[in-house]
Scaffold this active site. Structure first.
Site, PDB file in Angstrom:
ATOM      1  N   ASP A 122       5.703   4.637   5.238  1.00  0.00           N
ATOM      2  CA  ASP A 122       6.551   3.693   5.984  1.00  0.00           C
ATOM      3  C   ASP A 122       6.635   2.330   5.282  1.00  0.00           C
ATOM      4  OD1 ASP A 122       3.738   3.547   6.855  1.00  0.00           O
ATOM      5  OD2 ASP A 122       4.433   2.027   8.279  1.00  0.00           O
ATOM      6  N   HIS A 123       5.985   2.193   4.103  1.00  0.00           N
ATOM      7  CA  HIS A 123       6.083   0.945   3.332  1.00  0.00           C
ATOM      8  C   HIS A 123       6.766   1.138   1.981  1.00  0.00           C
ATOM      9  CE1 HIS A 123       3.552  -1.380   6.144  1.00  0.00           C
ATOM     10  NE2 HIS A 123       3.267  -0.145   6.502  1.00  0.00           N
TER      11      HIS A 123
ATOM     12  N   HIS B 220       1.321   3.879   1.995  1.00  0.00           N
ATOM     13  CA  HIS B 220       1.832   4.620   3.150  1.00  0.00           C
ATOM     14  C   HIS B 220       3.358   4.696   3.114  1.00  0.00           C
ATOM     15  CE1 HIS B 220      -2.091   3.929   5.604  1.00  0.00           C
ATOM     16  NE2 HIS B 220      -2.163   4.975   4.808  1.00  0.00           N
TER      17      HIS B 220
ATOM     18  N   HIS C 218      -7.528  -1.210   5.598  1.00  0.00           N
ATOM     19  CA  HIS C 218      -6.506  -0.268   6.098  1.00  0.00           C
ATOM     20  C   HIS C 218      -6.413   0.924   5.137  1.00  0.00           C
ATOM     21  CE1 HIS C 218      -2.893   1.137   8.058  1.00  0.00           C
ATOM     22  NE2 HIS C 218      -2.190   1.007   6.951  1.00  0.00           N
TER      23      HIS C 218
ATOM     24  N   HIS D 237       0.848  -1.206   0.000  1.00  0.00           N
ATOM     25  CA  HIS D 237       0.000   0.000   0.000  1.00  0.00           C
ATOM     26  C   HIS D 237       0.875   1.245   0.000  1.00  0.00           C
ATOM     27  CE1 HIS D 237       0.728  -0.617   4.297  1.00  0.00           C
ATOM     28  NE2 HIS D 237       0.193   0.540   4.610  1.00  0.00           N
TER      29      HIS D 237
ATOM     30  N   HIS E   6       4.312  -4.531  10.854  1.00  0.00           N
ATOM     31  CA  HIS E   6       4.782  -3.845  12.071  1.00  0.00           C
ATOM     32  C   HIS E   6       4.894  -4.817  13.239  1.00  0.00           C
ATOM     33  CE1 HIS E   6       4.262   0.447  10.820  1.00  0.00           C
ATOM     34  NE2 HIS E   6       3.366  -0.082   9.992  1.00  0.00           N
TER      35      HIS E   6
ATOM     36  N   ASP F 211      -0.178  -3.889   6.208  1.00  0.00           N
ATOM     37  CA  ASP F 211      -0.851  -3.464   7.439  1.00  0.00           C
ATOM     38  C   ASP F 211      -2.295  -3.960   7.502  1.00  0.00           C
ATOM     39  OD1 ASP F 211       1.468  -2.170   8.116  1.00  0.00           O
ATOM     40  OD2 ASP F 211       0.687  -0.142   7.811  1.00  0.00           O
TER      41      ASP F 211
HETATM   42 FE    FE Z   1       2.528   0.831   8.213  1.00  0.00          FE
HETATM   43 ZN    ZN Z   2      -0.088   1.541   6.551  1.00  0.00          ZN
END
Ligand code: FE
Ligand code: ZN
Length: 257
Positions: free
Chosen positions: A58-59, A56, A113, A54, A168, A130
């Site tokens: 942080d990915h 985001h 998510h 996805h 995570h 996530d």
């Molecule tokens: Fe994340």
């Molecule tokens: Zn995420």
């Protein structure tokens, strides 16, 4: 195929999929480039592809640096994320397939998510981003409760022997929540002890198996009468059914710390 877990940022996990015969590698959700590059160099691998669950940051935060470092990478993502992940080179649809490291990867669209989240299934490995966590599930930023329940059902239908690689390290807190909503479940007590031991050695709690999640993750136990009864006794349940149980659990989890 061998999968290597790479801790990134504060509590993120990226995963390196490798083919030991050819040295080919693919990375799932590179949060940042340098820990991935270290692993690739140390093992003398050649990175060919990037898989994005996805949009985001942080990915996907490391994708552009990896492209700069390794050149001609195939960057796979969901076709509806084309605008939000502008550096995708391969747009995949729901149930679409492609090959990495000599194995077929199947994509499942799992909204919840985010509306465009996907999971990657290859051999007995599922990379869930996530959408699921150890003993938990992702927050609903864009999807509805119904969509998330359906997405989790699709993952469940892949079969209990699959390994679950989540995005995570939230497992300890999730297990405390699981124990609160499902206090008589001995599998949660066992998993808590196991995860505590892993974490005390700074080892990741990923991957789990789908079977473990089915036994300990309340978001996969929506038919469990003890969970529903507890929620109902606490006045948390609005009506009957799996969506109601999921909704109550997710709302409670949003405020749990
Ligand atoms: Fe994340
Ligand atoms: Zn995420």
């Amino acid at each position: 195929m061998k999968v290597i877990t790479i801790p990134c940022l504060l509590d993120n996990y990226s995963y390196l999929i490798t083919d030991e015969r050819t040295g080919e590698a693919a990375v799932v959700d590179p949060s940042e480039a340098w820990p991935v590059m270290q692993e690739i160099d140390k093992r003398n691998l050649s990175l060919k592809s990037v898989l994005c669950t996805h949009h985001h940051h942080d990915h996907i935060g490391g994708v552009e640096d990896l492209q700069d470092a390794y050149g001609d990478l195939k960057v796979f993502g969901f076709h509806q994320d084309q605008k939000r992940i502008p550096f995708l080179t391969e747009l995949i649809e729901d149930n679409g397939n492609f090959m990495v490291c000599g194995s077929q990867v199947t994509v499942l669209h799992t909204p919840g998510h985010t509306s465009t989240s996907i999971v990657f299934h290859t051999e007995d490995n599922i990379f869930v981003g996530d959408t699921l966590f150890g003993a938990g599930c992702g927050r609903l930023f864009e999807g509805t409760y119904e969509q998330m329940v359906h997405s989790i059902d699709r993952i469940i239908s892949c079969g209990k022997d699959n390994k679950i690689y989540f995005g995570h390290e939230y497992t300890e807190l999730n297990l405390r929540f699981a124990d609160q909503v499902d206090p008589t479940n001995p599998a949660i007590t066992r998993r808590t002890a196991h995860v505590k031991e892993l974490r005390s050695k700074n080892s990741p709690s990923t991957p789990s198996t789908l079977e473990e999640e089915l036994q300990t993750n309340p978001f996969l136990r929506l038919e469990d009468s003890a969970i529903a009864e507890n929620l109902s006794n606490d006045g948390q349940l609005q009506g009957e059914g799996r969506i109601q149980v999921f909704t109550a659990l997710r709302e409670l989890r949003n405020h749990f710390s």
